[in-house]
Design an enzyme around this catalytic site. Structure first.
Site, mmCIF file in Angstrom:
data_model
loop_
_atom_site.group_PDB
_atom_site.id
_atom_site.type_symbol
_atom_site.label_atom_id
_atom_site.label_comp_id
_atom_site.label_asym_id
_atom_site.label_seq_id
_atom_site.Cartn_x
_atom_site.Cartn_y
_atom_site.Cartn_z
ATOM 1 N N HIS A 137 0.918 -1.069 -0.032
ATOM 2 C CA HIS A 137 0.140 0.112 -0.131
ATOM 3 C C HIS A 137 0.953 1.244 0.145
ATOM 4 O O HIS A 137 1.037 2.045 1.137
ATOM 5 C CB HIS A 137 -0.984 -0.064 1.178
ATOM 6 C CG HIS A 137 -2.033 1.180 1.104
ATOM 7 N ND1 HIS A 137 -3.182 0.980 1.842
ATOM 8 C CD2 HIS A 137 -2.120 2.144 0.865
ATOM 9 C CE1 HIS A 137 -4.010 1.883 1.871
ATOM 10 N NE2 HIS A 137 -3.344 2.828 1.134
ATOM 11 N N HIS B 126 -8.433 -5.331 7.462
ATOM 12 C CA HIS B 126 -8.030 -4.263 8.417
ATOM 13 C C HIS B 126 -8.374 -4.748 9.960
ATOM 14 O O HIS B 126 -9.686 -4.953 10.140
ATOM 15 C CB HIS B 126 -8.606 -2.946 8.106
ATOM 16 C CG HIS B 126 -7.989 -1.677 8.850
ATOM 17 N ND1 HIS B 126 -7.253 -1.117 7.915
ATOM 18 C CD2 HIS B 126 -8.220 -1.345 9.893
ATOM 19 C CE1 HIS B 126 -6.692 -0.243 8.705
ATOM 20 N NE2 HIS B 126 -7.472 -0.294 9.978
ATOM 21 N N GLU C 235 -2.825 -1.544 -3.093
ATOM 22 C CA GLU C 235 -3.788 -0.804 -2.568
ATOM 23 C C GLU C 235 -3.166 0.626 -2.500
ATOM 24 O O GLU C 235 -2.147 0.760 -2.463
ATOM 25 C CB GLU C 235 -3.930 -1.332 -0.953
ATOM 26 C CG GLU C 235 -4.397 -2.759 -0.532
ATOM 27 C CD GLU C 235 -4.543 -2.821 0.821
ATOM 28 O OE1 GLU C 235 -5.323 -3.807 0.876
ATOM 29 O OE2 GLU C 235 -3.934 -1.883 1.507
#
Length: 237
Positions: free
Chosen positions: A43, A190, A70
């Site tokens: 990410h 998450h 991401e």
């Protein structure tokens, strides 16, 4: 079969704290694959405080499993994704200075923007996923944007799980059912951990993939990376 994609951002955070190349990010990614992970997630953020854009370029040709990038689809990010062509791109609505992801897309008000971005990635042959909150309306709207998958933002589940697991999972089951009805494959991520992952998977067994970074890397400090990945894979059986 639900795949485990290991987010290696925190490894890059440790490396960047001292400069140099210790720990070796590429070795960790390849070890994660060797130890059984079915994917690697990165990410990159605009300030490159953990994963750097060059890391993405360096890792891409070496990863043999699924490679997932991401991020917020700003111009720089879009250019990177189209350059390296990962297996999957996950669109996340992060602000430039955001500490960590803390909400999904409003797929209704951002439908035009998301549709355009997804169209560009799909033309390049890249599977797309939209990060969304556990709301069936947002899931159905994501399908209208042309995405292949949605990724459920699971921090609310993780926070509420110790108090009342049955109530914590309810909105996620409803959102997961909406994804299935809309013809979307389903990811989640998450704050999933060894504490709450098995229950989540038990209730939503048709998950395609979970992306886990922070908790997994923390567990690896005590258990070792190999043992930790095996423990997370056991939660998905």
């Amino acid at each position: 079969m639900t795949n485990l994609s290991v987010n290696i951002n925190k490894v890059a955070t440790i490396r960047n704290a001292r400069g140099g190349n210790n720990p070796d990010l590429i070795k960790v990614a390849l070890d994660c694959e060797k130890f059984g992970a079915q994917g690697i997630t990165v990410h990159p953020r605009p300030d490159e405080r953990h994963i750097r854009y060059q890391d993405v370029r360096d890792i891409r040709p070496l990863v043999k499993t699924e490679f997932n990038i991401e991020g917020n689809p700003i111009d720089k990010y879009i250019d990177l994704v189209l350059e390296v062509k990962p297996t999957q791109v996950t669109l996340v609505p992060d602000a430039d200075d955001q500490l960590t992801s803390n909400h999904g897309w409003d797929t209704i008000s951002n439908k035009g923007f998301l549709t355009d971005v997804i169209g560009r990635f799909k033309e390049a042959g890249i599977r797309t996923s939209i990060f969304v909150d556990a709301d069936p309306k947002l899931v159905y709207a994501a399908a209208e944007c042309g995405t292949d998958r949605v990724e459920l933002y699971t921090e609310p589940y993780a926070s509420n799980y110790p108090v009342n697991p049955k109530e914590a999972i309810k909105p996620f089951v409803e959102a997961a059912k909406a994804a299935r009805e809309a013809g979307l494959e389903l990811n989640a991520g998450h704050d999933l951990s060894l504490v709450n992952l098995h229950y989540f998977h038990q209730n939503i067994p048709w998950l395609a993939e979970v992306s886990i970074g922070h908790a997994l890397i923390c567990d690896a400090l005590y258990m070792g990376l190999h043992n930790t990945i095996q423990a997370y894979l056991d939660c998905l059986k």
